[in-house]
Design a protein around this motif. Sequence first.
Motif, mmCIF file in Angstrom:
data_model
loop_
_atom_site.group_PDB
_atom_site.id
_atom_site.type_symbol
_atom_site.label_atom_id
_atom_site.label_comp_id
_atom_site.label_asym_id
_atom_site.label_seq_id
_atom_site.Cartn_x
_atom_site.Cartn_y
_atom_site.Cartn_z
ATOM 1 N N TYR A 3 0.663 -1.553 0.016
ATOM 2 C CA TYR A 3 0.084 -0.309 -0.130
ATOM 3 C C TYR A 3 0.701 1.736 -0.271
ATOM 4 O O TYR A 3 2.355 1.413 0.145
ATOM 5 N N LYS A 4 0.058 2.216 -0.895
ATOM 6 C CA LYS A 4 1.248 3.413 -0.523
ATOM 7 C C LYS A 4 0.244 4.180 0.593
ATOM 8 O O LYS A 4 -0.200 4.795 1.253
ATOM 9 N N ILE A 5 1.917 4.941 1.400
ATOM 10 C CA ILE A 5 1.307 5.770 2.447
ATOM 11 C C ILE A 5 1.879 7.070 2.222
ATOM 12 O O ILE A 5 2.833 7.501 2.030
ATOM 13 N N ALA A 6 0.678 7.782 3.301
ATOM 14 C CA ALA A 6 1.647 9.500 2.935
ATOM 15 C C ALA A 6 1.694 9.606 4.387
ATOM 16 O O ALA A 6 1.214 9.682 5.617
ATOM 17 N N GLU A 12 4.437 16.979 16.736
ATOM 18 C CA GLU A 12 3.736 15.863 17.732
ATOM 19 C C GLU A 12 4.399 15.125 16.685
ATOM 20 O O GLU A 12 3.771 13.741 17.714
ATOM 21 N N GLY A 13 5.124 14.734 16.301
ATOM 22 C CA GLY A 13 4.970 13.645 15.258
ATOM 23 C C GLY A 13 5.004 13.119 13.926
ATOM 24 O O GLY A 13 4.857 14.135 13.399
ATOM 25 N N VAL A 14 4.314 11.920 13.733
ATOM 26 C CA VAL A 14 4.246 11.418 12.255
ATOM 27 C C VAL A 14 2.853 11.128 12.005
ATOM 28 O O VAL A 14 2.650 10.152 12.339
ATOM 29 N N ALA A 15 2.252 12.118 10.943
ATOM 30 C CA ALA A 15 0.524 11.089 10.439
ATOM 31 C C ALA A 15 0.711 10.701 9.732
ATOM 32 O O ALA A 15 1.430 10.697 9.193
ATOM 33 N N ALA A 16 0.347 9.301 8.972
ATOM 34 C CA ALA A 16 0.407 8.159 8.144
ATOM 35 C C ALA A 16 -0.840 7.837 7.351
ATOM 36 O O ALA A 16 -1.887 7.393 8.679
ATOM 37 N N SER A 17 -0.893 7.858 6.735
ATOM 38 C CA SER A 17 -2.747 7.300 5.820
ATOM 39 C C SER A 17 -2.233 6.741 4.583
ATOM 40 O O SER A 17 -1.254 7.037 4.187
ATOM 41 N N VAL A 18 -3.547 6.000 5.082
ATOM 42 C CA VAL A 18 -3.449 4.470 3.495
ATOM 43 C C VAL A 18 -3.947 5.872 2.093
ATOM 44 O O VAL A 18 -5.269 5.704 1.870
ATOM 45 N N LEU A 19 -3.252 5.893 1.028
ATOM 46 C CA LEU A 19 -3.682 5.777 0.235
ATOM 47 C C LEU A 19 -5.242 5.510 -0.867
ATOM 48 O O LEU A 19 -6.315 6.386 -1.225
ATOM 49 N N GLY A 20 -4.645 3.975 -0.723
ATOM 50 C CA GLY A 20 -6.524 3.146 -1.123
ATOM 51 C C GLY A 20 -7.115 3.237 -0.246
ATOM 52 O O GLY A 20 -7.818 2.915 -0.884
ATOM 53 N N LEU A 21 -7.610 3.714 1.150
ATOM 54 C CA LEU A 21 -8.125 3.138 2.357
ATOM 55 C C LEU A 21 -8.292 4.354 2.561
ATOM 56 O O LEU A 21 -8.308 4.136 3.610
ATOM 57 N N PRO A 22 -9.582 4.452 1.933
ATOM 58 C CA PRO A 22 -10.577 5.954 2.892
ATOM 59 C C PRO A 22 -10.374 5.661 4.026
ATOM 60 O O PRO A 22 -10.830 5.105 4.380
ATOM 61 N N GLY A 23 -10.017 7.027 5.208
ATOM 62 C CA GLY A 23 -10.403 5.864 6.189
ATOM 63 C C GLY A 23 -9.538 5.475 7.422
ATOM 64 O O GLY A 23 -9.552 5.936 8.450
ATOM 65 N N CYS A 24 -8.255 5.469 6.837
ATOM 66 C CA CYS A 24 -7.565 4.634 7.515
ATOM 67 C C CYS A 24 -6.144 4.606 7.750
ATOM 68 O O CYS A 24 -5.474 5.710 7.078
ATOM 69 N N HIS A 25 -5.939 5.315 8.708
ATOM 70 C CA HIS A 25 -4.880 6.582 9.098
ATOM 71 C C HIS A 25 -4.539 6.041 10.552
ATOM 72 O O HIS A 25 -5.024 5.524 11.777
ATOM 73 N N ASP A 30 7.585 9.458 15.894
ATOM 74 C CA ASP A 30 9.046 9.188 14.543
ATOM 75 C C ASP A 30 8.071 8.378 13.437
ATOM 76 O O ASP A 30 6.887 6.957 13.472
ATOM 77 N N GLU A 31 8.770 8.069 12.203
ATOM 78 C CA GLU A 31 7.959 7.888 10.660
ATOM 79 C C GLU A 31 8.333 5.556 11.412
ATOM 80 O O GLU A 31 7.633 5.485 10.768
ATOM 81 N N ALA A 32 9.779 4.934 12.015
ATOM 82 C CA ALA A 32 9.400 4.052 12.279
ATOM 83 C C ALA A 32 8.293 3.707 13.239
ATOM 84 O O ALA A 32 7.233 2.841 12.819
ATOM 85 N N GLU A 33 7.799 4.126 14.407
ATOM 86 C CA GLU A 33 6.459 3.939 14.651
ATOM 87 C C GLU A 33 4.931 4.354 14.458
ATOM 88 O O GLU A 33 3.957 3.631 13.824
ATOM 89 N N ALA A 34 5.304 5.231 13.418
ATOM 90 C CA ALA A 34 4.204 5.555 12.288
ATOM 91 C C ALA A 34 3.273 4.460 11.585
ATOM 92 O O ALA A 34 2.665 3.707 11.335
ATOM 93 N N MET A 35 5.274 4.036 10.604
ATOM 94 C CA MET A 35 4.908 2.376 10.205
ATOM 95 C C MET A 35 4.648 1.089 10.544
ATOM 96 O O MET A 35 3.743 1.135 9.955
ATOM 97 N N LEU A 36 4.622 1.015 11.177
ATOM 98 C CA LEU A 36 4.440 0.337 12.167
ATOM 99 C C LEU A 36 3.094 0.165 12.513
ATOM 100 O O LEU A 36 1.343 -0.523 12.526
ATOM 101 N N ASN A 37 2.473 1.358 13.774
ATOM 102 C CA ASN A 37 1.020 0.867 13.671
ATOM 103 C C ASN A 37 0.417 1.572 12.812
ATOM 104 O O ASN A 37 -0.920 1.683 12.421
#
Length: 65
Positions: A3-6, A12-25, A30-37
């Motif tokens: 999946y592509k992640i924005a 406050e840290g790093v927010a992550a959203s999945v481009l192909g899954l609306p509402g999936c945030h 930090d970036e490593a923790e955001a990617m795991l989450n």
Amino acid sequence: MRYKIALEHSNEGVAASVLGLPGCHSQGADEAEAMLNIQDAIREYLAVQRELWTERDVREVEIEA
């Protein structure tokens, strides 16, 4: 599956959203923790989708990008 992640960095840290899954945030300190989450968020999102579509006639279609 891939999946592509924005990612959005802030004080406050790093927010992550999945481009192909609306509402999936998700987010992380930090970036490593955001990617795991976001991986956990994707798994939960897909599990809910499977439950919602269990009783429906579902098909797949493949397209060339």
